[in-house]
Every structure is written in C-alpha cells, then in structure tokens.
Design an enzyme around this catalytic site. Structure first.
Site, PDB file in Angstrom:
ATOM      1  N   TYR A 192       0.838  -1.192   0.000  1.00 25.01           N
ATOM      2  CA  TYR A 192       0.000   0.000   0.000  1.00 25.01           C
ATOM      3  C   TYR A 192       0.881   1.253   0.000  1.00 25.01           C
ATOM      4  O   TYR A 192       2.106   1.177   0.098  1.00 25.01           O
ATOM      5  CB  TYR A 192      -0.952  -0.027   1.191  1.00 25.01           C
ATOM      6  CG  TYR A 192      -2.012  -1.104   1.070  1.00 25.01           C
ATOM      7  CD1 TYR A 192      -3.084  -0.945   0.196  1.00 25.01           C
ATOM      8  CD2 TYR A 192      -1.909  -2.295   1.798  1.00 25.01           C
ATOM      9  CE1 TYR A 192      -4.050  -1.934   0.075  1.00 25.01           C
ATOM     10  CE2 TYR A 192      -2.872  -3.295   1.677  1.00 25.01           C
ATOM     11  CZ  TYR A 192      -3.939  -3.114   0.812  1.00 25.01           C
ATOM     12  OH  TYR A 192      -4.887  -4.092   0.676  1.00 25.01           O
ATOM     13  N   ARG A 218       0.917  -0.981  11.020  1.00 27.59           N
ATOM     14  CA  ARG A 218       1.258  -2.269  10.420  1.00 27.59           C
ATOM     15  C   ARG A 218       2.378  -2.072   9.407  1.00 27.59           C
ATOM     16  O   ARG A 218       2.304  -1.181   8.564  1.00 27.59           O
ATOM     17  CB  ARG A 218       0.039  -2.893   9.738  1.00 27.59           C
ATOM     18  CG  ARG A 218       0.257  -4.347   9.363  1.00 27.59           C
ATOM     19  CD  ARG A 218      -0.986  -4.988   8.819  1.00 27.59           C
ATOM     20  NE  ARG A 218      -0.915  -6.431   8.967  1.00 27.59           N
ATOM     21  CZ  ARG A 218      -1.750  -7.279   8.365  1.00 27.59           C
ATOM     22  NH1 ARG A 218      -2.705  -6.819   7.581  1.00 27.59           N
ATOM     23  NH2 ARG A 218      -1.627  -8.572   8.561  1.00 27.59           N
ATOM     24  N   LEU A 271       0.873 -17.575   9.745  1.00 28.03           N
ATOM     25  CA  LEU A 271       0.553 -18.991   9.951  1.00 28.03           C
ATOM     26  C   LEU A 271       0.520 -19.344  11.441  1.00 28.03           C
ATOM     27  O   LEU A 271       1.157 -20.297  11.885  1.00 28.03           O
ATOM     28  CB  LEU A 271       1.525 -19.897   9.192  1.00 28.03           C
ATOM     29  CG  LEU A 271       1.180 -20.130   7.721  1.00 28.03           C
ATOM     30  CD1 LEU A 271       2.160 -21.110   7.078  1.00 28.03           C
ATOM     31  CD2 LEU A 271      -0.241 -20.630   7.535  1.00 28.03           C
ATOM     32  N   ARG A 318      -6.219 -15.493   7.882  1.00 25.55           N
ATOM     33  CA  ARG A 318      -6.910 -16.601   7.223  1.00 25.55           C
ATOM     34  C   ARG A 318      -7.457 -17.625   8.208  1.00 25.55           C
ATOM     35  O   ARG A 318      -8.492 -18.245   7.959  1.00 25.55           O
ATOM     36  CB  ARG A 318      -5.972 -17.260   6.202  1.00 25.55           C
ATOM     37  CG  ARG A 318      -5.955 -16.503   4.881  1.00 25.55           C
ATOM     38  CD  ARG A 318      -4.861 -16.947   3.946  1.00 25.55           C
ATOM     39  NE  ARG A 318      -3.593 -16.314   4.284  1.00 25.55           N
ATOM     40  CZ  ARG A 318      -2.531 -16.321   3.503  1.00 25.55           C
ATOM     41  NH1 ARG A 318      -2.587 -16.940   2.337  1.00 25.55           N
ATOM     42  NH2 ARG A 318      -1.421 -15.726   3.859  1.00 25.55           N
TER      43      ARG A 318
END
Length: 207
Positions: free
Chosen positions: A7, A55, A126, A149
C-alpha cells in the site's frame, strides 16, 4: 495505520518501489519521511487514550528490498512519535517469498522489532492454534497475536482458543450460546463419539 503489503506508505518505505530522487526517496531516512509525517499527523488528532498501531512489512518478499534492520529503525521512530504497537507482517512488494516460511514464520520479525526497537509488537504469520498463539506471547516474542486466514476459516477462533486455554470453560461465549453449548458438551461426554454408519444414535429415557 497500514504501512505494509504494497500500500501507499509501504511504497515509500520500500527501495523496490520508491524511485524518487527528492527528499522523499533514496536513503532510508528519506524513504521513511512521508510515512512518518502521516503517523505524526494521525497521532496529533487520534485520542491519547486510544491505541495507535502501525502495520509494517518487516521485509519485502524479495531479499533485495526492505530489510528487518530497516524496519527496526523505522519502528524506533514510530515509538518516539507515540505509536503504541507495531504490527509486524511481511511481503507485498517483490515477487514470491525469498525468506523462511512455515508455522509462525513471521514471529521472529516481531520478536526482533520488539527487542531492538523496544516497542510492543503484534505477531502474525501462519498462527493456527491456540497453544501456538499463547506460546508466542508467553515466550516474549510479541505482545499480541493477530489472525487473518485462520479467523476467516473459523470466525469463532478466539472463543475456541479461550475455551481451550481455560480447560473447557464457556464463560467467554455470549450468554445466548455459552450455557447451551456447555449443556451440549455434557451430553456429548455422556453419549461418547458418534461412530456411524447409522446417523441416529439415541439413549432410551430412564423410567
């Protein structure tokens, strides 16, 4: 604030995308200039009693892009500007992923930023299990864990994790669901697992 994953603010930070030849390009100090100006402007109007997270992509996907050392330097200034925590992700610029990958693969980046920039961090990458997330925080590698996710796959991950880490308590569940689920659990414990193939397995009522 989102300064990761390709971004706009990340495009200024990354040497792979920032090709400017003015005071906003070239050296790391120059590439950080615009993102830091934005952070300072937000911090000036964001309520002091509310947290401000930024972030970042700790590293670009390509090894010749942003380095973890760049991100540590950036995070030190973020802390000085009043940022409460750095949310440490990675990638977004560059092809593929030229770094180690596996469960918790970005946690070491959060740990390094936390240790070397002396700022609270959020770890990702993860993280798929409650015990794994708990170990990240308990081991001092990060102050918080974020999910993407895994939460998309299981929108109730946080509730399931709380239940697992509190040895089966439904206290964190909404009142509309918690007591009913606890009651169902007691029944399932009594019945034992469904073994099939018949889909119906019932007990006769006691007299």
């Amino acid at each position: 604030m989102h300064a990761a994953h390709g971004y706009l603010l990340n495009q200024f930070l990354s040497p792979l995308t920032n090709r400017r030849e003015d005071s906003y390009g070239g050296s790391l100090e120059n590439r950080m200039r615009f993102p830091l100006e934005v952070v300072a402007a937000v911090r000036a109007v964001w309520p002091a009693d509310l947290p401000l997270f930024v972030r970042v992509s700790a590293v670009d996907a390509s090894r010749d892009g942003t380095t973890i050392e760049d991100t540590v330097a950036f995070s030190r200034v973020l802390k000085a500007l009043g940022v409460d925590a750095v949310h440490v992700s990675g990638g977004g610029v560059g092809a593929g992923w030229e770094h180690p990958i596996g469960y918790g693969y970005q946690v070491p980046f959060a740990a390094q930023v936390r240790a070397e920039a002396d700022v609270p961090t959020v770890a990702v990458g993860l993280i798929v299990d409650a015990q794994q997330a708990e170990a990240v925080v308990a081991g001092g590698q990060a102050d918080l864990v974020a999910l993407a996710r895994e939460a998309q796959d299981d929108p109730n991950f946080a509730l399931h994790a709380a239940r697992e880490l509190t040895k089966g308590s439904y206290d964190a569940y909404p009142v509309q669901a918690g007591p009913r689920l606890a009651s169902r659990d007691r029944m399932l414990d009594r019945l034992g697992p469904w073994t099939g193939p018949d889909p119906v397995l019932v007990e006769e009522p006691t007299a």
